[in-house]
Scaffold this motif. Structure first.
Motif, short mmCIF file in Angstrom:
data_model
loop_
_atom_site.label_atom_id
_atom_site.label_comp_id
_atom_site.label_asym_id
_atom_site.label_seq_id
_atom_site.Cartn_x
_atom_site.Cartn_y
_atom_site.Cartn_z
N GLU A 1 -3.93 3.58 -17.11
CA GLU A 1 -4.18 5.01 -17.32
C GLU A 1 -5.61 5.39 -16.94
O GLU A 1 -5.85 6.48 -16.44
N GLU A 2 -6.56 4.46 -17.16
CA GLU A 2 -7.96 4.79 -16.94
C GLU A 2 -8.31 4.88 -15.45
O GLU A 2 -9.05 5.76 -15.01
N THR A 3 -7.77 3.97 -14.65
CA THR A 3 -8.17 3.88 -13.25
C THR A 3 -7.07 4.25 -12.26
O THR A 3 -7.34 4.57 -11.11
N GLY A 4 -5.81 4.20 -12.70
CA GLY A 4 -4.71 4.48 -11.80
C GLY A 4 -4.32 3.32 -10.91
O GLY A 4 -3.41 3.45 -10.08
N THR A 5 -4.97 2.18 -11.06
CA THR A 5 -4.64 1.02 -10.24
C THR A 5 -3.43 0.30 -10.83
O THR A 5 -3.22 0.30 -12.04
N PRO A 6 -2.61 -0.33 -9.98
CA PRO A 6 -1.44 -1.06 -10.50
C PRO A 6 -1.85 -2.20 -11.43
O PRO A 6 -2.87 -2.85 -11.22
N THR A 7 -1.06 -2.42 -12.46
CA THR A 7 -1.33 -3.50 -13.39
C THR A 7 -0.97 -4.84 -12.77
O THR A 7 -0.25 -4.90 -11.75
N PRO A 8 -1.45 -5.96 -13.35
CA PRO A 8 -1.01 -7.27 -12.85
C PRO A 8 0.50 -7.42 -12.84
O PRO A 8 1.07 -8.02 -11.92
N CYS A 9 1.17 -6.88 -13.84
CA CYS A 9 2.63 -6.93 -13.89
C CYS A 9 3.24 -6.22 -12.69
O CYS A 9 4.26 -6.66 -12.15
N ALA A 10 2.62 -5.12 -12.28
CA ALA A 10 3.14 -4.39 -11.12
C ALA A 10 3.07 -5.24 -9.86
O ALA A 10 4.00 -5.25 -9.05
N PHE A 11 1.98 -5.96 -9.69
CA PHE A 11 1.85 -6.82 -8.52
C PHE A 11 2.83 -7.99 -8.58
O PHE A 11 3.51 -8.31 -7.61
N ILE A 12 2.91 -8.63 -9.74
CA ILE A 12 3.72 -9.85 -9.87
C ILE A 12 5.21 -9.54 -9.79
O ILE A 12 5.98 -10.27 -9.15
N ARG A 13 5.64 -8.45 -10.40
CA ARG A 13 7.08 -8.19 -10.53
C ARG A 13 7.64 -7.25 -9.47
O ARG A 13 8.83 -7.31 -9.18
N LEU A 14 6.81 -6.39 -8.87
CA LEU A 14 7.33 -5.40 -7.93
C LEU A 14 6.69 -5.49 -6.55
O LEU A 14 7.37 -5.72 -5.55
N LEU A 15 5.38 -5.29 -6.47
CA LEU A 15 4.75 -5.09 -5.18
C LEU A 15 4.77 -6.34 -4.31
O LEU A 15 5.16 -6.28 -3.13
N LEU A 16 4.38 -7.48 -4.86
CA LEU A 16 4.39 -8.71 -4.06
C LEU A 16 5.81 -9.16 -3.70
O LEU A 16 6.06 -9.52 -2.54
N PRO A 17 6.76 -9.18 -4.63
CA PRO A 17 8.12 -9.58 -4.24
C PRO A 17 8.74 -8.68 -3.18
O PRO A 17 9.37 -9.17 -2.24
N LEU A 18 8.57 -7.37 -3.30
CA LEU A 18 9.16 -6.46 -2.32
C LEU A 18 8.46 -6.53 -0.97
O LEU A 18 9.02 -6.12 0.05
N ASP A 19 7.24 -7.05 -0.96
CA ASP A 19 6.49 -7.21 0.28
C ASP A 19 6.67 -8.60 0.89
O ASP A 19 6.19 -8.87 1.98
#
Length: 251
Positions: free
Chosen positions: A69-87
């Protein structure tokens, strides 16, 4: 040198009159014709104001990751579970992915909408997304990597997380498919009656170098680093005795 001098003379020589008077053809509009996705062949199914991402032979996904909420950057969970797998090349070669906020996702028409955990911050936004997905016959995938409904009393953030449990329940009810990280969570979520797929956590091999490590004589101590938030204190307690044993054996 003689070859380059010949090229130089050819380049500075004025072009023939026929070439100077010829009208050049209009260059194609790359942005409109190639960069932007082409419109859907089914014109009757298009919704005014929506950008249609769908392409024949491709899977288009609008991804709504969890963000701080503070920075708007994706959380570690977002990278591990969504962004990296889909990429990842094993699946990403067939997927056209667009990352969006809950609000921006309503501007797209796609095959799949993917979100997770607390990525959507209100019940109203969840309902709006669910209606948007249903209206275009798309699928809504919701990823959950922890039991965020029944928060234990001794959880360090129990007070804050319990206020968000209704968001999780709403997403579980709206999703076409729920993906979870453990068999225990799969069994619990399956009680709700929806489709549940097990997608365990894993390390992305692209994080590691393919070159073998260089063996060097070290004079300084070997250091271990464990990264985790305060919610993983119990995980550290599991490995602390082993780390202490290593320290005593090699100090």
């Amino acid at each position: 040198l003689a070859t380059f001098e010949t090229l130089r003379q050819a380049l500075i020589k004025p072009p023939p009159a026929a070439l100077r008077t010829k009208t050049p053809r209009a260059a194609p509009d790359f942005y409109a014709d190639a960069y932007l996705p082409p419109p859907s062949p089914d014109a009757a199914s298009r919704v005014p104001g929506l950008r249609d991402l769908r392409r024949p032979g491709r899977i288009t996904a609008v991804v709504i990751p969890e963000r701080y909420e503070e920075t708007g950057t994706p959380t570690p969970c977002a990278f591990i579970r969504l962004l990296l797998p889909l990429d990842h090349p094993q699946c990403g070669e067939d997927i056209d992915m667009v990352v969006a906020s809950a609000e921006d996702a309503l501007r797209y028409r796609a095959d799949v909408f993917v979100t997770q955990r607390y990525a959507i911050g209100s019940v109203e936004e969840i309902q709006a997304l669910a209606e948007h997905v249903r209206a275009q016959g798309a699928a809504l995938i919701y990823d959950l990597d922890d039991d965020l409904i029944d928060i234990p009393d001794d959880h360090p953030e129990a007070g804050r997380l319990r206020t968000k449990s209704e968001l999780v329940r709403q997403m579980l009810g709206a999703a076409s498919v729920v993906t979870v990280s453990t068999p225990a969570l799969q069994a619990k979520v399956a009680v709700s009656g929806g489709g549940v797929a097990l997608v365990p956590n894993g390390l992305d091999e692209r994080l590691w170098s393919v070159a073998p490590p260089v063996r060097v004589m070290r004079q300084e101590p070997v250091r271990f680093l464990l990264m985790g938030t305060a919610t993983h204190d119990r995980d550290f307690d599991l490995i602390a005795p082993a780390l202490e044993a290593l320290h005593q054996a090699f100090e």
